[in-house]
Design an enzyme around this catalytic site. Structure first.
Site, PDB file in Angstrom:
ATOM      1  N   GLY A  62       0.830  -1.205   0.000  1.00 37.01           N
ATOM      2  CA  GLY A  62       0.000   0.000   0.000  1.00 37.01           C
ATOM      3  C   GLY A  62       0.857   1.243   0.000  1.00 37.01           C
ATOM      4  O   GLY A  62       1.557   1.526  -0.967  1.00 37.01           O
ATOM      5  N   ARG A  63       0.866   1.940   1.105  1.00 31.70           N
ATOM      6  CA  ARG A  63       1.703   3.118   1.274  1.00 31.70           C
ATOM      7  C   ARG A  63       2.676   2.860   2.416  1.00 31.70           C
ATOM      8  O   ARG A  63       2.300   2.324   3.457  1.00 31.70           O
ATOM      9  CB  ARG A  63       0.858   4.359   1.577  1.00 31.70           C
ATOM     10  N   ASP A  87       7.221  -3.630  -0.535  1.00 25.27           N
ATOM     11  CA  ASP A  87       7.357  -2.944  -1.814  1.00 25.27           C
ATOM     12  C   ASP A  87       7.353  -1.433  -1.607  1.00 25.27           C
ATOM     13  O   ASP A  87       7.656  -0.678  -2.515  1.00 25.27           O
ATOM     14  CB  ASP A  87       6.219  -3.346  -2.753  1.00 25.27           C
ATOM     15  N   GLU A  92      11.063   6.950   0.848  1.00 26.55           N
ATOM     16  CA  GLU A  92      11.514   6.391  -0.427  1.00 26.55           C
ATOM     17  C   GLU A  92      12.311   7.428  -1.189  1.00 26.55           C
ATOM     18  O   GLU A  92      11.878   8.584  -1.257  1.00 26.55           O
ATOM     19  CB  GLU A  92      10.312   5.913  -1.243  1.00 26.55           C
ATOM     20  N   HIS A 111       9.152  -0.832  -5.274  1.00 26.34           N
ATOM     21  CA  HIS A 111       7.883  -0.139  -5.540  1.00 26.34           C
ATOM     22  C   HIS A 111       7.353  -0.503  -6.928  1.00 26.34           C
ATOM     23  O   HIS A 111       7.078   0.358  -7.766  1.00 26.34           O
ATOM     24  CB  HIS A 111       8.058   1.374  -5.419  1.00 26.34           C
TER      25      HIS A 111
END
Length: 150
Positions: A62-63, A87, A92, A111
């Site tokens: 998700g986030r 991911d 980031e 990601h």
């Protein structure tokens, strides 16, 4: 049609949000697909990891800001949960100093979980449909509801 009825043919069981503690306690895999909203910031924290089975694997696609990285590292180091597949990250790109890099029970991707063989073809079809609607001055199909935060 109730959304619950729509998925009966492909789901063994369907739970409501209030059932979350029971579900997370009995799940082998807990998958975070949350959007970034004020209610979801730091949602996956030590309290949630402690609810999980010791053999559980936490997956976050998700986030990144929905998880507390330090809590996850601690949960993995102390055997609160078995592993993680990530991911997304709170920051980031993931800083080179992150402890996650050295953990053998963590799988990390860059990601990219939304990328499939037909990703660009599907993306362009959606874009084409939305562009046609825009030119015809029609409301978009994939309209963002800013009041929800996503």
């Amino acid at each position: 049609m109730c959304i619950r009825d729509r998925y009966k043919s492909v789901c063994d069981r369907i739970f409501e949000g209030k059932d979350y503690p029971k579900v997370i306690k009995n799940s082998d895999f807990v998958v975070g697909i949350l959007p970034k909203t004020p209610k979801t910031l730091n949602y996956f924290n030590m309290e949630k990891f402690m609810m999980m089975k010791k053999s559980a694997v936490f997956i976050n696609i998700g986030r990144g800001v929905t998880m507390v990285e330090d809590d996850l590292v601690q949960a993995l180091n102390e055997g609160v949960i078995t592993g993680a597949s990530l991911d997304v990250f709170p920051q980031e790109p993931l800083p080179s100093t992150s402890k996650l890099y050295d953990m053998k029970n963590v799988l990390m991707t860059y990601h990219c979980t939304d990328r499939t063989v037909d990703y660009w073809e599907r993306t362009m079809k959606v874009f084409e449909k939305e562009l046609k609607r825009y030119v015809m001055r029609k409301e978009p199909i994939n309209l963002i509801d800013k009041s929800k935060g996503y």
